[in-house]
Design a protein around this motif. Structure first.
Motif: not given
Length: 183
Positions: A1-5, A53-60, A166-180
């Protein structure tokens, strides 16, 4: 996974809080050039079923009154927690949104929900017709009159089968990073 530098939009954090109202140290963690709010007492929340699994989505965080320069998990409860501990905005207060370029100047009771749906551009997709809604309560109201959903219910009833929504699909737009505390 590429990290922002490189941080393309640095924020002056010299006035950022370091402790909450009870004197507890507010924690952060780094992922490349990103500094993530890590002050939650529990592991990361599952933002959407579509994330690995093990990932989450974040925004500034775009709060302009006392900028923190942190990235926040895209969940209304986490946003409300972040606003309380890093910016001093209580979820029980009626407060105006101070996100950059927000057109809503009036005070709101549910800032976390507003920020998640308006500034973080999350949406829910109906699994029956594909229409998108900015909030889950809007999707719930839609499903009461959704043609394909009503047809599916009718077919199940006619065939004497149990119908399961059926469960709805939640659409998110952000950075995918490892979850805590990812397991």
């Amino acid at each position: 996974m590429a990290m922002p530098v490189h941080d393309p939009k640095p924020v002056d954090i010299s006035s950022r809080r370091t402790h909450d109202a009870h004197g507890n140290l507010l924690r952060t963690r780094r992922f490349g050039a990103m500094e993530l709010d890590d002050s939650y007492s529990k592991r990361s929340v599952k933002i959407t079923n579509e994330l690995p699994a093990g990932m989450t989505c974040v925004r500034a965080c775009g709060w302009t009154d006392q900028p923190c320069g942190l990235f926040v998990e895209m969940n209304k409860a986490r946003v409300a927690y972040h606003l309380l501990h890093w910016h001093g905005v209580k979820s029980t207060d009626t407060a105006a949104c101070k996100f950059e370029d927000c057109s809503r100047s009036e005070a709101m009771l549910s800032l976390g929900r507003h920020i998640e749906s308006v500034h973080y551009t999350t949406s829910c997709e109906c699994p029956y017709c594909g229409k998108r809604w900015s909030r889950s309560d809007s999707l719930d109201r839609h499903q009461a009159t959704c043609g394909p959903l009503l047809e599916s219910k009718a077919r199940a009833k006619k065939g004497r089968r149990k119908f399961t929504l059926q469960d709805p699909k939640k659409l998110v737009y952000g950075y995918i990073v490892p979850a805590r505390n990812a397991t």
